[in-house]
Scaffold this motif. Structure first.
Motif, mmCIF file in Angstrom:
data_model
loop_
_atom_site.group_PDB
_atom_site.id
_atom_site.type_symbol
_atom_site.label_atom_id
_atom_site.label_comp_id
_atom_site.label_asym_id
_atom_site.label_seq_id
_atom_site.Cartn_x
_atom_site.Cartn_y
_atom_site.Cartn_z
ATOM 1 N N PHE A 1 4.172 4.472 -9.045
ATOM 2 C CA PHE A 1 3.507 4.940 -10.268
ATOM 3 C C PHE A 1 4.544 5.523 -11.225
ATOM 4 O O PHE A 1 4.560 5.212 -12.413
ATOM 5 N N ALA B 1 1.132 0.840 -8.253
ATOM 6 C CA ALA B 1 0.869 1.584 -7.013
ATOM 7 C C ALA B 1 0.114 0.707 -6.014
ATOM 8 O O ALA B 1 0.472 0.638 -4.833
ATOM 9 N N GLY C 1 0.455 1.934 -14.166
ATOM 10 C CA GLY C 1 0.759 2.821 -13.041
ATOM 11 C C GLY C 1 -0.044 2.478 -11.791
ATOM 12 O O GLY C 1 0.529 2.336 -10.705
ATOM 13 N N PHE C 2 -1.340 2.321 -11.952
ATOM 14 C CA PHE C 2 -2.181 2.063 -10.769
ATOM 15 C C PHE C 2 -2.033 0.635 -10.252
ATOM 16 O O PHE C 2 -2.144 0.395 -9.056
#
Length: 211
Positions: A74, A49, A45-46
């Motif tokens: 994300f 992002a 996710g990060f």
């Protein structure tokens, strides 16, 4: 301090790096009370992002666009429970600073507080239920208290980090009432909630990036 979209991009990059370092530990924690993939999900996710934010034209993009871009990427990368929670957090942060080309200490502190409130509202969790809220909510409260006494952003986030660490540590003594862990009863005692542990990683990276 003056927080630009480039500053925020660097912050997301630092969170992604921290998640890559902590991935195995978070998966280990999750292996006890979940399906051992929390670290993988958070790194995915990060990382997504950070990459999406980096691809923006940061010289012209406003902070709201940075937060919204982080939220969307994300969510696309992490469909599981933490995906919607962090997507909501970043959308709330974006809404809080809408129309501001550059943020000051107070603006970011308010965005940080909005993140925690967004996670709580989306996850419908309360303190004491052994979730990431046990770290995020005390962090937001500590940030708000520090802000109200005129502290700098660095001091606000330092207070938030300390509160998050205490909150995450407290989850070891809690039974879980949400998610898969809630079916394990007493077996979760003595183990830190992985969501609370990863919240500490996020907040620590933010504090380091904006100190």
């Amino acid at each position: 301090m003056e927080i630009t979209s480039t500053t925020l991009s660097n912050m997301f990059a630092q969170i992604a790096e921290a998640m890559a370092r902590e991935k195995d530990r978070l998966c280990e924690l999750d292996g006890v009370i979940g399906d051992a993939d929390h670290g993988i999900a958070m790194e995915l996710g990060f990382s997504a992002a950070a990459k999406a934010v980096q691809a923006l034209d940061l010289a012209s993009a406003e902070p709201t666009l940075v937060f919204n871009t982080a939220a969307k990427s994300f969510l696309n990368a992490v469909g599981a429970s933490s995906g919607p929670l962090y997507a909501t957090a970043f959308m709330r942060a974006g809404a809080t600073v809408k129309g501001k080309p550059v943020l000051d200490d107070g603006d970011f502190a308010q965005a940080f507080i909005a993140m925690a409130r967004g996670i709580q509202e989306r996850g419908k969790a309360e303190i004491g239920e052994k979730t990431m809220i046990d770290a995020w909510l005390p962090a937001a409260d500590a940030c708000e208290a520090a802000l109200s006494t005129g502290r700098t952003l660095s001091e606000c986030l330092a207070a938030a980090l300390t509160a998050a660490e205490v909150g995450a540590e407290a989850t070891k003594a809690m039974l879980a009432s949400k998610g898969r862990a809630s079916r394990l009863g007493d077996r979760v005692l003595g183990h830190m909630d992985p969501g609370a542990a990863s919240a500490v990683v996020v907040i620590a990276a933010m504090q380091k990036a904006l100190a």
